[in-house]
Design a protein around this motif. Structure first.
Motif, short mmCIF file in Angstrom:
data_model
loop_
_atom_site.label_atom_id
_atom_site.label_comp_id
_atom_site.label_asym_id
_atom_site.label_seq_id
_atom_site.Cartn_x
_atom_site.Cartn_y
_atom_site.Cartn_z
N PRO A 58 0.84 -1.20 0.00
CA PRO A 58 0.00 0.00 0.00
C PRO A 58 0.87 1.25 0.00
N PRO A 59 0.31 2.41 -0.27
CA PRO A 59 1.11 3.64 -0.31
C PRO A 59 1.87 3.92 0.99
N SER A 60 1.34 3.50 2.13
CA SER A 60 1.99 3.78 3.41
C SER A 60 3.33 3.07 3.56
N ARG A 61 3.55 2.00 2.79
CA ARG A 61 4.80 1.25 2.88
C ARG A 61 5.74 1.53 1.71
N ALA B 223 7.80 -1.39 -9.66
CA ALA B 223 7.44 0.02 -9.46
C ALA B 223 6.01 0.31 -9.86
N GLU B 224 5.49 -0.42 -10.84
CA GLU B 224 4.14 -0.15 -11.33
C GLU B 224 3.05 -0.94 -10.60
N TRP B 225 3.40 -2.15 -10.12
CA TRP B 225 2.38 -2.98 -9.48
C TRP B 225 2.71 -3.29 -8.02
N HIS B 226 3.89 -2.89 -7.56
CA HIS B 226 4.27 -2.95 -6.15
C HIS B 226 4.28 -4.34 -5.56
N VAL B 227 4.64 -5.31 -6.38
CA VAL B 227 4.92 -6.66 -5.92
C VAL B 227 6.30 -7.05 -6.44
N GLY B 228 6.92 -8.04 -5.80
CA GLY B 228 8.29 -8.36 -6.11
C GLY B 228 8.48 -9.51 -7.08
N PHE B 229 9.72 -9.96 -7.16
CA PHE B 229 10.13 -10.99 -8.09
C PHE B 229 9.34 -12.30 -7.95
N PRO B 230 9.07 -12.80 -6.74
CA PRO B 230 8.32 -14.07 -6.65
C PRO B 230 6.93 -13.98 -7.30
N ALA C 193 -10.72 -23.72 -2.93
CA ALA C 193 -11.91 -22.88 -2.83
C ALA C 193 -11.59 -21.54 -2.20
N VAL C 194 -10.72 -21.55 -1.17
CA VAL C 194 -10.42 -20.29 -0.49
C VAL C 194 -9.65 -19.36 -1.39
N HIS C 195 -8.97 -19.90 -2.42
CA HIS C 195 -8.18 -19.05 -3.30
C HIS C 195 -9.07 -18.22 -4.22
N ALA C 196 -10.31 -18.60 -4.35
CA ALA C 196 -11.22 -17.86 -5.23
C ALA C 196 -11.81 -16.64 -4.55
N VAL C 197 -11.57 -16.48 -3.23
CA VAL C 197 -12.13 -15.35 -2.51
C VAL C 197 -11.32 -14.10 -2.79
N PRO C 198 -11.92 -13.00 -3.26
CA PRO C 198 -11.18 -11.76 -3.44
C PRO C 198 -10.70 -11.26 -2.08
N VAL C 199 -9.39 -11.17 -1.90
CA VAL C 199 -8.82 -10.80 -0.60
C VAL C 199 -8.72 -9.29 -0.49
N ARG C 200 -9.15 -8.76 0.63
CA ARG C 200 -9.02 -7.33 0.89
C ARG C 200 -8.08 -7.15 2.05
N VAL C 201 -7.03 -6.33 1.84
CA VAL C 201 -6.03 -6.10 2.87
C VAL C 201 -6.13 -4.66 3.36
N PHE D 39 -6.55 -4.88 -2.86
CA PHE D 39 -5.45 -4.82 -1.90
C PHE D 39 -5.15 -3.41 -1.40
N GLY D 40 -5.83 -2.42 -1.92
CA GLY D 40 -5.49 -1.05 -1.54
C GLY D 40 -4.13 -0.63 -2.06
N THR D 41 -3.74 -1.19 -3.20
CA THR D 41 -2.42 -0.91 -3.76
C THR D 41 -2.29 0.54 -4.21
N PHE D 42 -3.37 1.11 -4.67
CA PHE D 42 -3.33 2.47 -5.22
C PHE D 42 -4.18 3.44 -4.39
#
Length: 577
Positions: A36-39, A100-107, A569-577, A537-540
């Motif tokens: 998120p922007p705070s990090r 830089a554009e999507w704020h996730v890393g190499f993995p 089944a749990v992977h299909a849930v849209p996760v909100r952080v 995820f509140g990424t933006f």
């Protein structure tokens, strides 16, 4: 204590507000979620500090001076460095865009290209490289620590050896055979460096920007001080600049076709030294305040610091060849500092102390941030329930001991061979990921599907494997592998295979990238160009999600799937952080 209770004790402690997230998906934790922007705290100057701290150090110094062992003159070596560092800068900008554009890393980037399950293959390769580089840089750090302690207490090695029972019963202070290329004091200082590193791993990576700037200033001042001192003492850049340079170095001058291929090999070694950092650059660009922060700083600072560090190393090595000819080619700064102390008085000891202290800071900077934390980031995506970045960083640091780094850096030519060899496998990985992101997906990513290991994810491909990436990687490694095998063994290959290997990084990068694009055109992957409709995820900004009616439909479908496959089944849930 039964097995389940024991495993629960090993789980990563979780914050109360994050407990629900961890229970929803085994592919998601706080360390691999889109930031998120705070990090996101790194601005342009943060990346200047990062690259100075990871470039102005022992490996950067030796990367330039060791080129002389290939039969290159100083001018030819510097031409190689300029070309190599410009290519490194371009590659780092390309691999930094995703983070830089999507704020996730190499993995997470792996998952888009390789598939959810196949992504573990490049991840494991990168983790192995983190172990190797962490060990190598820790060894350099131990050598600097040895020089530092030696400037304070010249007899400290024998005292340490005796007190730590390193000496054998005959009173000898070196229990290791000559084939190990180290003595008891080397090993002791290496272990001390690792022990001192452990408390520093507690700092979260998003807060490294200030330590990077401080370390960059200290190491820059130290390098330029040695540079000015060498020029003043040698009344110029030293004898290696002259016509008798190769006689002093002890190698034959490369000429004609041999010179051209030696320069190609040198360029590949420049990229090979940083190929692991190029591959996982998104692990750090994900902290960028805005995407432009990493672009301009890397375009300018990487070539500048790389060229200047190599030039300083070459000139200091040149002057050392004039004043310490009996020492051989002093291609490592700690060897140079040891020679200065052995041939000087108290003033020399004071200078060696401050220079060693500066290089020690630099080694902590590059090894903790560039290697231990990188290994921690990658390992946190392997077993997120049991490993976070901090635990992975501790494990990466401790793995330096069984990696036996003293064998990797036993000589200049060996060092170059090891560094170039890494690129055989990493350059094709880098190429197919960059080409996929830039030319196939047009820089569009569906973040929610990166944590969904089911056929519902566009990154699931065929049973979690994208065959296009596998084929493209093999095509990139294939032409390079015979030359790589010959460089690390006694196997003999043709001259052509050797020359292909000399083009290791750019050739592997291009072949795999082009093959991947062609395969994607022939068999287009599903979901190209798709992005999330909502910012789960509140990424933006603040996280959002679908209206309540849509959420109800999702929950209903998940509950129906849970009876068939409760894990996916749990992977299909849209996760909100």
């Amino acid at each position: 204590m039964n097995k389940s209770k024991f495993l629960s004790k090993l789980e990563v402690p979780q914050r109360e507000e994050e407990a629900e997230v961890w229970q929803q998906s085994r592919w998601l934790n706080r360390d691999n979620v889109p930031l998120p922007p705070s990090r996101r705290l790194w601005g342009a100057w943060s990346y200047v500090g990062f690259w100075c701290a990871t470039g102005i150090n022992i490996s950067g110094w030796t990367g330039g001076s060791s080129l002389l062992s290939l039969g290159l003159s100083v001018g030819e070596a510097m031409a190689v460095v300029v070309i190599g560092q410009c290519l490194v800068a371009g590659a780092c900008v390309l691999t930094g865009l995703f983070g830089a554009e999507w704020h996730v890393g190499f993995p997470l980037w792996n998952r888009t290209t390789w598939g959810m399950k196949a992504s573990f293959f490049p991840l494991l390769n990168r983790i192995a490289l983190s172990f190797t580089w962490s060990a190598t840089q820790a060894w350099f750090g131990g050598q600097v620590l040895k020089t530092l302690l030696g400037s304070m207490f010249p007899s400290i090695y024998s005292e340490f050896a005796t007190s730590c029972c390193i000496a054998d019963i005959a009173g000898m202070h070196n229990p290791f055979p000559a084939s190990t290329a180290m003595d008891g004091s080397d090993f002791l200082c290496f272990c001390l460096f690792l022990i001192i590193s452990l408390p520093l791993l507690y700092i979260p990576p998003e807060h490294f920007r200030i330590p990077f700037l401080v370390t960059a200033m200290i190491s820059t001042i130290a390098c330029f001080s040695l540079f000015i001192w060498s020029l003043a003492r040698g009344h110029g850049p030293g004898p290696l600049i002259g016509s008798d340079a190769m006689a002093l170095v002890g190698v034959e001058k490369a000429r004609g076709k041999a010179l051209a291929w030696a320069m190609f090999y040198g360029i590949s070694s420049q990229m090979g030294q940083i190929c692991a950092g190029i591959l996982n650059n998104s692990d750090y660009t994900r902290f960028a305040v805005h995407p432009r922060a990493q672009i301009f700083s890397q375009v300018f600072i990487i070539p500048i610091q790389g060229v200047m560090t190599c030039l300083i190393g070459i000139v200091c090595t040149s002057v050392a060849a004039q004043y310490y000819p009996e020492e051989g080619l002093l291609w490592s700064p700690y060897k140079l500092l040891t020679a200065v102390q052995n041939n000087g008085g108290n003033g020399a000891r004071a200078g060696v102390f401050f220079a060693s202290l500066a290089f020690l800071f630099a080694q902590f900077g590059i090894n903790i941030a560039g290697n231990a934390i990188s290994g921690g980031v990658d390992m946190a995506s392997l077993l997120p329930k049991y490993i976070n970045i901090r635990r992975g960083a501790y494990f990466t640091t401790l793995m330096a001991l069984p990696m036996c780094p003293w064998a990797l850096v036993s000589g200049a030519t060996v060092y170059i061979s090891v560094m170039s060899g890494y690129a055989t496998f990493l350059a094709p990985m880098t190429g197919l990921m960059v080409f996929d992101y830039m030319f196939v997906r047009k820089r569009k990513v569906k973040l929610s599907n990166l944590y969904d290991c089911s056929p519902n994810s566009i990154y699931y491909y065929y049973k979690g494997v994208n065959f296009r990436a596998v084929v493209a990687w093999v095509c990139g490694v294939g032409p390079l592998f015979p030359g790589f095998l010959a460089s690390v063994s006694t196997v003999t290959v043709s001259e052509g295979a050797t020359h292909i290997y000399y083009l290791c990084w750019p050739l592997g990068f291009t072949i795999s990238g082009v093959v991947f694009v062609v395969l994607s055109k022939i068999w287009p992957p599903a979901g190209v160009g798709e992005v999330d409709e909502y910012d789960y995820f509140g990424t933006f900004g603040e996280p959002d999600g679908p209206p309540e009616a849509e959420q109800a439909e999702v929950i209903k479908s998940v509950e129906g799937a849970r009876d068939k496959d409760p894990v996916d089944a749990v992977h299909a849930v849209p996760v909100r952080v």
